[in-house]
Design a protein around this motif. Structure first.
Motif, PDB file in Angstrom:
ATOM      1  N   GLU B  51      43.532  37.205  42.393  1.00 32.73           N
ATOM      2  CA  GLU B  51      44.787  37.954  42.269  1.00 32.73           C
ATOM      3  C   GLU B  51      45.170  38.484  43.650  1.00 32.73           C
ATOM      4  O   GLU B  51      44.704  39.544  44.073  1.00 32.73           O
ATOM      5  CB  GLU B  51      44.619  39.125  41.304  1.00 32.73           C
ATOM      6  N   PRO B  52      46.045  37.760  44.345  1.00 31.19           N
ATOM      7  CA  PRO B  52      46.418  38.204  45.695  1.00 31.19           C
ATOM      8  C   PRO B  52      47.003  39.614  45.706  1.00 31.19           C
ATOM      9  O   PRO B  52      46.736  40.393  46.630  1.00 31.19           O
ATOM     10  CB  PRO B  52      47.457  37.168  46.125  1.00 31.19           C
ATOM     11  N   GLY B  53      47.779  39.980  44.671  1.00 33.79           N
ATOM     12  CA  GLY B  53      48.411  41.303  44.643  1.00 33.79           C
ATOM     13  C   GLY B  53      47.412  42.419  44.409  1.00 33.79           C
ATOM     14  O   GLY B  53      47.703  43.584  44.641  1.00 33.79           O
ATOM     15  N   ALA B  54      46.219  42.048  43.911  1.00 30.65           N
ATOM     16  CA  ALA B  54      45.177  43.058  43.700  1.00 30.65           C
ATOM     17  C   ALA B  54      44.078  42.918  44.740  1.00 30.65           C
ATOM     18  O   ALA B  54      43.076  43.632  44.688  1.00 30.65           O
ATOM     19  CB  ALA B  54      44.602  42.930  42.303  1.00 30.65           C
ATOM     20  N   LEU B  55      44.239  41.992  45.677  1.00 26.08           N
ATOM     21  CA  LEU B  55      43.262  41.761  46.752  1.00 26.08           C
ATOM     22  C   LEU B  55      41.871  41.467  46.196  1.00 26.08           C
ATOM     23  O   LEU B  55      40.865  41.948  46.711  1.00 26.08           O
ATOM     24  CB  LEU B  55      43.199  42.976  47.700  1.00 26.08           C
ATOM     25  N   LEU B 171      41.590  40.587  52.041  1.00 23.42           N
ATOM     26  CA  LEU B 171      42.645  41.323  52.739  1.00 23.42           C
ATOM     27  C   LEU B 171      43.695  40.357  53.293  1.00 23.42           C
ATOM     28  O   LEU B 171      43.426  39.162  53.453  1.00 23.42           O
ATOM     29  CB  LEU B 171      42.054  42.148  53.881  1.00 23.42           C
TER      30      LEU B 171
END
Lengths: 477, 366
Positions: B51-55, B171
């Motif tokens: 999940e890129p938006g949740a790193l 990150l």
């Protein structure tokens, strides 16, 4: 919430135990008069209280060691205490325990700028660590809300976080070493001034072990050069969902703000009534703070504005001065005080995957209606660490119990959606009986192995973290 | 023996009759020599959640690091701690895996700013020495629920359990970077320059000393910010010597991460974790070529074969690891720093519980 029955043998040996402690500690460091031990009967989770058998306030690692050796021989449970600000009951005594308060050990022992660390006694308060180095342009990063009062020892016990840990990490990421006194009085050094230690990462498991593995008397902490400046913006939205989506987009875009704080309508209203920070009338509000030189801040805020604009904010308020920055933070920083003015409240601490934010907020609102108790939400949105505040009236019979069961339901929801029971406050007694929601018996067994090694008799803070039924065989051993 | 899922792994460990050598990609053969049957985790592959938006990223422990890095790069993200491939240094074949990276707590130059592998580790699943599946931590960025066994697993070299799945904080990758080079400095002058950089507010993401090249300082971020900070650092560092901008910054940092100066050269490779200010004196006492990373906090030395570098380097605060040497040297000199008796007793107790039969990489950490 249950605590184990006090050990009658310990209670009946009180006189001898206190006498032996007085033999190794100065007169003013042993407190056993019931009128005075009362001062240690609770911590920040003040719904639960129990005066200890005695309290001791040692001034040196050697005194801590000598006192623990006696307690070990006498099989007296010991509850370590920093400043007593735990919201989870981490420092709650039992009637048969000795509270070991570390507050008198508060000196700075070493400041080393070329190697960027400080060595302090663990009773030193969080904010005063920064206080010792800030005139030289450095700071200690973890910043729990209670930083004015809370001790480094407690921060290490709970692996405390804070508003700025999105960028700087929590205690474990900023802790280089500790002097740890084991329950039998043995003093060990873990880690040091070097960046990582050889062998097993015992420091990593001591951090966050809630005072159950040993008493930390000294700590080596990483200090960082202060950024040139920081500036917050306030972004108002018409719904929680949109605010949540905006948080995810900011993170995906590659900006890493130092803080992204989220407040929902009940919280905004309470803060506004209390602090008059001039917050807009809206459903959800974000405070986003970035750091750097003025030009770097402009660059990052420009990007954040672009992202926020795509989500049609009701308002995007950029701070133009120190005073305006302070005003943006004013409401957020007084959130807990504001709530305390209106009501008794219980502050939860579950963490969820950031993507689950809108769903969690929706379901918390439903549960709040079902239980008939108001819930206000204020939290660290960038890392998904929620702080739902459940409002109740401690004087109304049954309200505390209802509040606790709503709290449990919310934390179960956090776990169900991929999160955890506690992000930065710790388990203590508060979440102890919910551990089975998150962990299998084997998962907890493996954790308890570690305590078996550090504290074979299970005398250090024994009634915390693990459900009493799960730790029963060990505590009796 | 190669297992294809966690349940098979648990069965295999439970059924083992003797010592097991736990192997991911087999690129980091570090530690005291171990004899036993090889158990390979290379079948425990695949990204389970990203999940890129949740790193956040969760993947099987046998997943090749290259696959993880490619998936992250496609979203403009990365592993912040910059794990290095040591296969060229160690002369090993194969491809590094996620589990091996965690078991070695492998962290590169960005460790000074972003922390080590253990600092990005959110959770683990592993099989202990009795064949029991255990999980700890999770997939969220802040989690203090129960004891932190995930960190205990990082850097435990497969001696407490066999990792089956790990979750990591990731990150955003930086838009751009700049590397400043100060050529021709002594080790002592290099450490002083690196310390000055790391004590500045310019958010340094690399501070190293590469023999033959000089002291290196890196800043990363958005273009305007990088230009600004690099300019300020040029001024700040000018009293320490000539400062110029590297055109091949990425290649230089790869050399630091992979310890390129010692590739293919005879001798033992030692790795010291130190208080940075001690690095010049330790380098003097060792009397051999050294490379520094982490502002001097990490010192790599190439020593004549069979030398007890710890004995030469004393006194120092920290620890030394014998990363590359002949088998008999590793057995004789102890690969990992000997622990104080009280700490060694704790280590021994923990091993006895996580691996009661003593079958997981026995003796690998000494």
């Amino acid at each position: 919430m249950h605590l184990p029955q006090p050990d009658p043998a310990v209670l009946s040996n009180k006189e001898r135990i206190v006498r032996r402690l007085r033999e190794v500690l100065p007169e003013d460091a042993v407190i056993d008069d019931p009128s005075e031990t009362r001062a240690y009967e609770c911590d920040g989770l003040s719904a639960y209280r129990c005066p200890p058998l005695a309290a001791i306030l040692p001034r040196t690692t050697a005194e801590v060691s000598a006192a623990l050796r006696i307690c070990h021989e006498e099989r007296v449970p010991v509850v370590p205490r920093g400043s007593g600000t735990s919201l989870a009951g981490g420092a709650l005594p039992t009637a048969d325990c000795v509270v070991l308060g570390i507050a008198r050990m508060n000196r700075v022992l070493e400041v080393d700028y070329p190697n960027r660390f400080v060595r302090v006694e663990a009773g030193r308060t969080n904010l005063s660590v920064t206080g010792a180095v800030e005139s030289d342009g450095f700071f200690y990063a973890p910043d729990p809300s209670s930083q004015l009062a809370c001790a480094i020892a407690g921060n290490i016990a709970m692996n405390s976080g804070g508003a700025h840990c999105l960028k700087y990490g929590v205690t474990t990421n900023n802790l280089l070493g500790v002097t740890l006194v084991l329950m039998d009085g043995t003093v060990v050094e873990l880690g040091g001034a070097q960046m990582d230690s050889g062998g097993l990462d015992l420091l990593g498991v001591v951090c966050g072990s809630e005072g159950q593995l040993g008493v930390v008397t000294e700590a080596v902490l990483r200090i960082l050069p202060k950024p040139e400046g920081a500036r917050p913006v306030l972004i108002a939205f018409g719904s929680n969902e949109v605010a949540g989506a905006c948080v995810a987009d900011i993170i995906k875009a590659g900006v890493l703000p130092v803080a992204i704080e989220f407040m929902d309508r009940p919280c905004i209203r309470a803060c506004e009534d209390f602090a008059h920070a001039g917050y807009p009338d809206c459903e959800a509000l974000l405070i986003v703070e970035v750091e750097g030189s003025p030009a770097e801040i402009d660059e990052q805020l420009g990007l954040i504005r672009q992202i926020a604009t795509r989500h049609d904010p009701l308002e995007f308020r950029e701070s133009g001065s120190e005073a305006e920055s302070a005003k943006i933070w004013l409401g957020r920083k007084s959130a807990f005080g504001a709530m305390g003015q209106i009501n008794d409240y219980m502050c939860l601490d579950g963490t969820i995957p950031v993507s689950a934010l809108p769903e969690v907020l929706r379901r918390i609102a439903e549960m709040s209606r079902d239980y008939g108790l108001d819930v206000a939400n204020v939290f660290h949105a960038g890392d998904g660490n929620m702080h739902p505040l459940i409002l109740f009236d401690a004087n109304r019979p049954g309200d505390l119990e209802r509040c606790e069961s709503l709290g449990a339901a919310i934390l179960k929801l956090c776990v169900e959606l991929g999160g955890c029971l506690t992000g930065e406050h710790g388990v203590g007694i508060e979440k102890r009986d919910l551990m089975t929601v998150q962990f299998s018996p084997q998962d907890m067994e493996a954790q308890m192995w570690v305590k078996d090694v550090f504290d074979p008799k299970w005398l250090l803070n024994p009634a915390k973290v693990f459900p009493l039924s799960v730790s029963a065989g060990r505590r009796a051993a | 023996m190669r297992v294809s899922d966690e349940a098979e792994l648990a069965d295999a460990v439970r059924a083992a009759k003797g010592p097991l050598i736990v192997r991911g990609g087999g690129t980091r053969d570090i530690g005291c020599p171990v004899a036993g049957a090889v158990i390979e985790t290379s079948g425990l592959t695949g990204i389970r959640l990203y999940e890129p938006g949740a790193l956040t990223l969760v993947a099987g422990a046998g997943t090749p690091l290259a696959e993880i890095e490619a998936a992250l790069a496609s979203e403009g993200q990365r592993l912040a701690f910059e794990p290095a491939d040591w296969s060229a240094l160690l002369g090993s074949q194969g491809t590094p895996t996620l589990g091996g990276m965690v078991a070695a707590n492998a962290s590169g130059p960005r460790r000074v700013q972003a922390g080590a592998c253990r600092d990005s580790l959110l959770g683990v699943r592993f099989v202990d020495g009795a064949g029991t599946i255990i999980k700890n931590g999770g997939r969220v960025m802040k989690n203090v629920t129960g004891y932190d066994l995930a960190r205990l697993m990082a850097g435990s070299w497969g001696t407490l359990g066999v990792l089956s799945e790990v979750s990591l904080k990731v990150l955003p990758a930086a838009e751009t970077s700049a590397t400043l080079v100060l050529p021709g400095l002594t080790v002592a002058n290099a450490v002083a320059a690196l310390s000055a950089a790391l004590s500045s507010p310019y958010d340094i993401t690399g501070a190293a000393f590469l023999p033959g090249t000089g002291a290196l300082v890196r800043v990363e971020g958005f273009a305007g910010s990088v230009a600004y900070r690099a300019g300020r650092l040029e001024t700040l560092l000018s009293p320490h010597g000539e400062v110029h901008r590297a055109e091949n910054g990425a290649a230089l940092w790869r050399q630091v991460a992979e310890v390129t100066p010692f590739h293919g050269r005879d001798g033992d490779v030692w790795r010291f974790s130190l208080k940075p200010s001690e690095a010049p004196e330790v380098a003097n006492r060792l009397g051999q070529q050294v490379m520094l990373d982490w502002g001097g906090g990490l010192l790599w030395a190439l020593m004549p074969e069979g030398t007890d570098a710890r004995a030469l380097a004393r006194p120092y605060h920290g620890h030394a690891t014998l990363v590359r040497a002949a088998t008999e040297t590793r057995a004789r000199l102890s690969v990992f720093e000997p622990e104080a008796p009280a700490v060694a007793a704790i280590t021994k107790g923990i091993r006895a519980r996580f691996d009661p039969r003593g079958i997981l990489n026995p003796g690998r950490m000494g």
